[in-house]
Design an enzyme around this catalytic site. Structure first.
Site, mmCIF file in Angstrom:
data_model
loop_
_atom_site.group_PDB
_atom_site.id
_atom_site.type_symbol
_atom_site.label_atom_id
_atom_site.label_comp_id
_atom_site.label_asym_id
_atom_site.label_seq_id
_atom_site.Cartn_x
_atom_site.Cartn_y
_atom_site.Cartn_z
ATOM 1 N N GLU A 118 33.071 24.968 44.473
ATOM 2 C CA GLU A 118 34.273 25.500 44.931
ATOM 3 C C GLU A 118 34.717 25.539 46.311
ATOM 4 O OE1 GLU A 118 37.447 28.248 42.384
ATOM 5 O OE2 GLU A 118 35.536 29.056 43.133
ATOM 6 N N CYS B 7 42.217 28.908 41.445
ATOM 7 C CA CYS B 7 41.244 28.947 40.731
ATOM 8 C C CYS B 7 41.053 27.818 39.661
ATOM 9 C CB CYS B 7 40.429 30.118 40.014
ATOM 10 S SG CYS B 7 41.706 31.056 38.956
ATOM 11 N N GLU C 85 36.324 36.820 35.018
ATOM 12 C CA GLU C 85 37.257 35.471 35.532
ATOM 13 C C GLU C 85 36.738 34.885 36.655
ATOM 14 O OE1 GLU C 85 41.343 36.331 34.949
ATOM 15 O OE2 GLU C 85 40.968 37.429 33.005
ATOM 16 N N LYS D 126 40.372 48.374 42.340
ATOM 17 C CA LYS D 126 40.121 48.113 43.769
ATOM 18 C C LYS D 126 40.410 46.663 44.209
ATOM 19 C CE LYS D 126 37.355 45.963 46.393
ATOM 20 N NZ LYS D 126 37.815 45.181 47.434
#
Length: 481
Positions: free
Chosen positions: A380, A285, A252, A177
């Site tokens: 973040e 990231c 992750e 996906k």
């Protein structure tokens, strides 16, 4: 079927070796000009179930396929990627706004490498048998089954194939996906697998939104492994859905990584590494977005850094002169600006940037005067926004570096090998770079500590996750098989 940058791309799902439409679609918008470039099939529970069934049907034959043949097909996929490298690069640039030069020279070659690496690793997978009181122990890696892989938009094809390649090499079947903001190269990959000879149903693609197609996939009882790269809030929902079936997860997740600069560092190197944290418009990231600079050099370092950041050129990512492209989506741009404006209201000083730059661009931003417990330091942002804090000595540097709930990566710049070893050993991070950044070897474990993830992938770690690792114990009797 649509044409994007001269390349034909199908927006339908890929299920059981066939294109499969849905009654509903959604717009795929290019970040370059915010124009709709494709209508993409909007899948849900029905399409997710169909893909899992197709993968389940294909699994027994693929699992029995000899590892030499699986490796050959993965190398054939890599061959096809390399033949289409220019087309994959331009389509992904139009789709997600990342620099074309990065796609051409780094990202897409890495896609091919992902397949080649895990094909070759498969052929050497194994450990020596060992003896227990005359009994022989033999360790093997059995395919787990159907793998649901949900992947992000910032480097769509490369990050997807970090998971697809080991899952297929291990003998599993896959339902992918892709992110709804950058779905096109996943569709192109489906066509590539056909050319490479991958059997029908071994690789499937379900397009759609996470709360619809993604949610149905991760809760499906026919899924045996879930691999996800993305945000912590989404990971929590996936983990809750997977818990009902006790489906193993590899997560992750995000980061708020430190880049620590000691006074004995090579200043030019440290400045170069700091500027590199704006790569991909800050949508990385692993980026070291929290600059921690030793107090004695902070004033000069900060002044020089602002000068270097001011030289970055924003523009069309297809232009080789562009350093910083657009953000992925209007919604994401607004999210970044929300963080920035709240930081200003909390008293932080934007030495450069601090505002949108036209279109979907956000000006590279550097904050000082940030409180250790502030939102801008601890959450973040996933955009071109860095903070700079100062420290005195190793203990305070480590304390600041480890002060968030994340632990994905850390970068350390120092002229002292002894200090590098001491500090690296104390940092909470899945990866620590010393006097370098973004060096990624697939033989090494990759993953995060704390809320930056669960599990490790790469080399044997990938096969340990995507397989059921089995130990067979043979009684004494002279068998040598």
């Amino acid at each position: 079927m649509v044409t994007v940058a001269g390349v034909h791309v199908d927006g339908d799902h890929w299920i059981g070796g066939e294109r499969s439409p849905s009654p509903r679609t959604f717009d795929d918008v290019s970040p370059i000009d915010e124009q709709v470039i494709a209508q993409i099939a909007r899948g849900g529970a029905h399409e997710a179930d169909a893909a899992v069934q197709a993968a389940t049907k294909a699994f027994p034959a693929w699992a029995r396929t000899h590892r030499d043949e699986r490796a050959r097909i993965l190398h054939a996929i890599a061959d096809q990627v390399e033949k289409r490298l220019d087309r994959l690069a331009i389509v992904e640039t139009v789709d997600n706004g990342a620099l074309l030069r990065s796609h051409l020279h780094g990202v897409m070659p890495r896609v091919a490498h992902n397949f080649r690496f895990f094909a070759d690793w498969l052929l050497n997978l194994g450990r020596d048998d060992f003896e227990t009181r005359g009994h022989r122990n033999h360790v093997s890696w059995d395919p787990a089954g159907v793998c649901a892989l949900i992947t992000p938009w910032n480097a769509p094809l490369m990050l997807a194939t970090w998971k697809i390649a080991p899952a297929l090499a291990a003998g599993n079947t896959v339902v992918l996906k892709p992110a709804e903001w950058s779905p096109l190269t996943a569709s192109l990959l489906a066509g590539i697998t056909v050319e490479a000879g991958l059997p029908d149903g071994v690789f499937n693609v379900v397009q759609g939104y996470g709360e619809e197609a993604g949610a149905a996939l991760v809760a499906h009882p026919g899924v045996h492994r879930i691999g996800f790269t993305g945000s912590v809030p989404t990971a929590r929902r996936i983990a809750q859905a997977a818990a009902g079936n006790l489906t193993p997860l590899s997560l992750e997740l995000g980061g708020k990584s430190p880049l620590i600069v000691f006074a004995d560092a090579d200043t030019e190197l440290a400045l170069d590494l700091a500027v590199r944290q704006y790569d991909n418009a800050g949508q990385v990231c692993l980026a070291g977005v929290r600059l921690l600079v030793e107090e004695s050099i902070a004033a000069e370092f900060t002044e020089r850094l602002v000068d270097e950041v001011a030289k970055l050129r924003q523009g069309d990512p297809r232009d080789a002169a562009t350093d910083v492209g657009p953000q992925i989506h209007r919604e994401h741009l607004a999210r970044i600006d929300g963080f920035v404006q709240r930081a200003k209201q909390a008293g932080a000083t934007a030495l450069i940037g601090g505002e949108p730059g036209g279109g979907l661009h956000y000006r590279p931003t550097l904050f000082t005067g940030v409180a250790a417990d502030s939102e801008i330091v601890n959450e973040e942002v996933f955009g071109p926004v860095l903070t700079l804090q100062t420290f005195r000595g190793e203990d305070q540097a480590v304390e600041l570096a480890n002060s968030t709930r994340f632990g994905l990566a850390a970068t350390l710049v120092t002229g002292s090998p002894e200090r590098a070893k001491r500090v690296a050993g104390r940092l909470v991070a899945g990866t620590v770079w010393v006097n370098c950044f973004f060096v990624r070897d697939l033989r090494a474990p990759f993953g995060g500590a704390r809320q930056s993830g669960i599990g490790r992938e790469g080399g044997d770690w990938s096969f340990d996750f995507y397989c059921d690792v089995k130990n067979t114990v043979f009684a004494p009797g002279g068998w040598n098989g």
